[in-house]
Design a protein around this motif. Sequence first.
Motif, PDB file in Angstrom:
ATOM      1  N   ASP A   7      71.905 134.464  70.506  1.00  0.00           N
ATOM      2  CA  ASP A   7      71.130 133.486  69.800  1.00  0.00           C
ATOM      3  C   ASP A   7      69.256 133.182  71.178  1.00  0.00           C
ATOM      4  O   ASP A   7      69.481 134.242  71.262  1.00  0.00           O
ATOM      5  N   MET A   8      68.957 133.034  69.525  1.00  0.00           N
ATOM      6  CA  MET A   8      67.450 133.443  70.274  1.00  0.00           C
ATOM      7  C   MET A   8      66.817 132.115  71.076  1.00  0.00           C
ATOM      8  O   MET A   8      67.032 132.797  71.931  1.00  0.00           O
ATOM      9  N   PHE A   9      66.648 131.069  70.942  1.00  0.00           N
ATOM     10  CA  PHE A   9      66.366 130.333  71.301  1.00  0.00           C
ATOM     11  C   PHE A   9      66.921 129.706  73.120  1.00  0.00           C
ATOM     12  O   PHE A   9      68.000 128.623  72.334  1.00  0.00           O
ATOM     13  N   GLY A  10      66.235 129.405  73.755  1.00  0.00           N
ATOM     14  CA  GLY A  10      66.500 129.600  75.378  1.00  0.00           C
ATOM     15  C   GLY A  10      67.446 130.353  75.403  1.00  0.00           C
ATOM     16  O   GLY A  10      68.033 130.485  76.848  1.00  0.00           O
ATOM     17  N   VAL A  11      67.589 131.817  74.794  1.00  0.00           N
ATOM     18  CA  VAL A  11      68.083 132.830  75.180  1.00  0.00           C
ATOM     19  C   VAL A  11      67.202 134.060  75.532  1.00  0.00           C
ATOM     20  O   VAL A  11      66.596 134.925  76.597  1.00  0.00           O
ATOM     21  N   ILE A  12      66.879 134.741  74.719  1.00  0.00           N
ATOM     22  CA  ILE A  12      65.495 135.489  74.392  1.00  0.00           C
ATOM     23  C   ILE A  12      64.376 134.934  74.047  1.00  0.00           C
ATOM     24  O   ILE A  12      62.981 135.199  74.870  1.00  0.00           O
ATOM     25  N   GLU A  90      62.076 139.515  80.528  1.00  0.00           N
ATOM     26  CA  GLU A  90      63.582 139.627  80.711  1.00  0.00           C
ATOM     27  C   GLU A  90      65.047 140.472  80.107  1.00  0.00           C
ATOM     28  O   GLU A  90      64.992 140.701  79.773  1.00  0.00           O
ATOM     29  N   ALA A  91      64.164 138.500  79.034  1.00  0.00           N
ATOM     30  CA  ALA A  91      65.811 139.035  78.366  1.00  0.00           C
ATOM     31  C   ALA A  91      65.850 140.187  77.243  1.00  0.00           C
ATOM     32  O   ALA A  91      66.427 140.498  76.401  1.00  0.00           O
ATOM     33  N   VAL A  92      64.594 140.408  76.726  1.00  0.00           N
ATOM     34  CA  VAL A  92      63.854 141.550  75.836  1.00  0.00           C
ATOM     35  C   VAL A  92      64.459 142.856  76.539  1.00  0.00           C
ATOM     36  O   VAL A  92      65.002 143.897  75.926  1.00  0.00           O
ATOM     37  N   ASP A  93      64.371 143.055  77.890  1.00  0.00           N
ATOM     38  CA  ASP A  93      64.246 143.852  78.080  1.00  0.00           C
ATOM     39  C   ASP A  93      66.056 144.140  78.718  1.00  0.00           C
ATOM     40  O   ASP A  93      66.169 145.885  78.183  1.00  0.00           O
ATOM     41  N   TRP A 125      60.869 144.590  68.482  1.00  0.00           N
ATOM     42  CA  TRP A 125      61.886 143.768  69.328  1.00  0.00           C
ATOM     43  C   TRP A 125      62.807 143.822  68.434  1.00  0.00           C
ATOM     44  O   TRP A 125      64.519 143.894  68.152  1.00  0.00           O
ATOM     45  N   LEU A 126      62.611 142.526  67.512  1.00  0.00           N
ATOM     46  CA  LEU A 126      63.782 142.426  66.798  1.00  0.00           C
ATOM     47  C   LEU A 126      64.456 143.561  65.687  1.00  0.00           C
ATOM     48  O   LEU A 126      65.863 143.125  65.201  1.00  0.00           O
ATOM     49  N   GLU A 127      63.742 145.153  65.739  1.00  0.00           N
ATOM     50  CA  GLU A 127      64.267 146.074  64.771  1.00  0.00           C
ATOM     51  C   GLU A 127      65.905 146.585  65.682  1.00  0.00           C
ATOM     52  O   GLU A 127      65.641 146.921  65.261  1.00  0.00           O
ATOM     53  N   ARG A 128      65.892 146.150  66.880  1.00  0.00           N
ATOM     54  CA  ARG A 128      66.588 146.580  67.814  1.00  0.00           C
ATOM     55  C   ARG A 128      68.173 145.356  67.303  1.00  0.00           C
ATOM     56  O   ARG A 128      69.352 146.256  67.538  1.00  0.00           O
ATOM     57  N   PRO A 188      68.833 135.579  82.651  1.00  0.00           N
ATOM     58  CA  PRO A 188      69.741 137.342  82.608  1.00  0.00           C
ATOM     59  C   PRO A 188      70.481 137.417  83.571  1.00  0.00           C
ATOM     60  O   PRO A 188      71.384 138.491  83.192  1.00  0.00           O
ATOM     61  N   GLU A 189      70.564 137.339  84.939  1.00  0.00           N
ATOM     62  CA  GLU A 189      71.662 137.388  85.794  1.00  0.00           C
ATOM     63  C   GLU A 189      72.401 137.200  85.358  1.00  0.00           C
ATOM     64  O   GLU A 189      73.591 138.273  85.025  1.00  0.00           O
TER      65      GLU A 189
END
Length: 200
Positions: A7-12, A90-93, A125-128, A188-189
């Motif tokens: 999911d995007m919002f609330g996660v990344i 942190e989520a993007v990393d 980072w969306l390209e990942r 993330p943990e």
Amino acid sequence: MKAVLFDMFGVIARVQSPESMSLLERTAGGDPDRFWVAYWSERPPYDRGEVTGPGYWQAVFARLGSPLDRRLTEELIAADLASWSEIDQEAVDLLGLLADQGVVLGLLSNIPEDLAARYEATQPWLERFAVRGLSCRIGCAKPEPAAYEWCVRELGLPPEEILFVDDRAENVYAALRLGLQGHVFTSPERLRDTLRTASR
């Protein structure tokens, strides 16, 4: 587990902050409680790409029974897009680490076209993501089964080999009913712990 469907919002990306919500309320004027009822009631067609930004706000203000001109429409669109544009680094990393480990990444987001275009223009980072299931472009949104089924087809993997991650439990339960693995995101943990278990 061979793929993680995020999911995007609330996660990344972060959900709307109190400050950004207050700005939207001030811009719209009127009663805040009535505003948010109208905001969310009219959101599904916007997320599915059935209406544009101006069309969405026209529907919101029609529900409120309030006048809306072009200038106010533009201000509301700008405030709304800004309210959904803060990233959790942190989520993007973590996405980068997973990609480097060979995990296939997918994205399933309820997102209107205006916001999707903004992210594509500003977030490399969306390209990942090998697969991007953006509701405004696939014509369906979580928790509709068709949204998950679209991503499963595009990922080309059995559902049981895909871990779906979302901050909303009802969206995760919908994925589980279709045979995907699921994780309700809180940090993330904790997601890292789930990923370690799922990859064994």
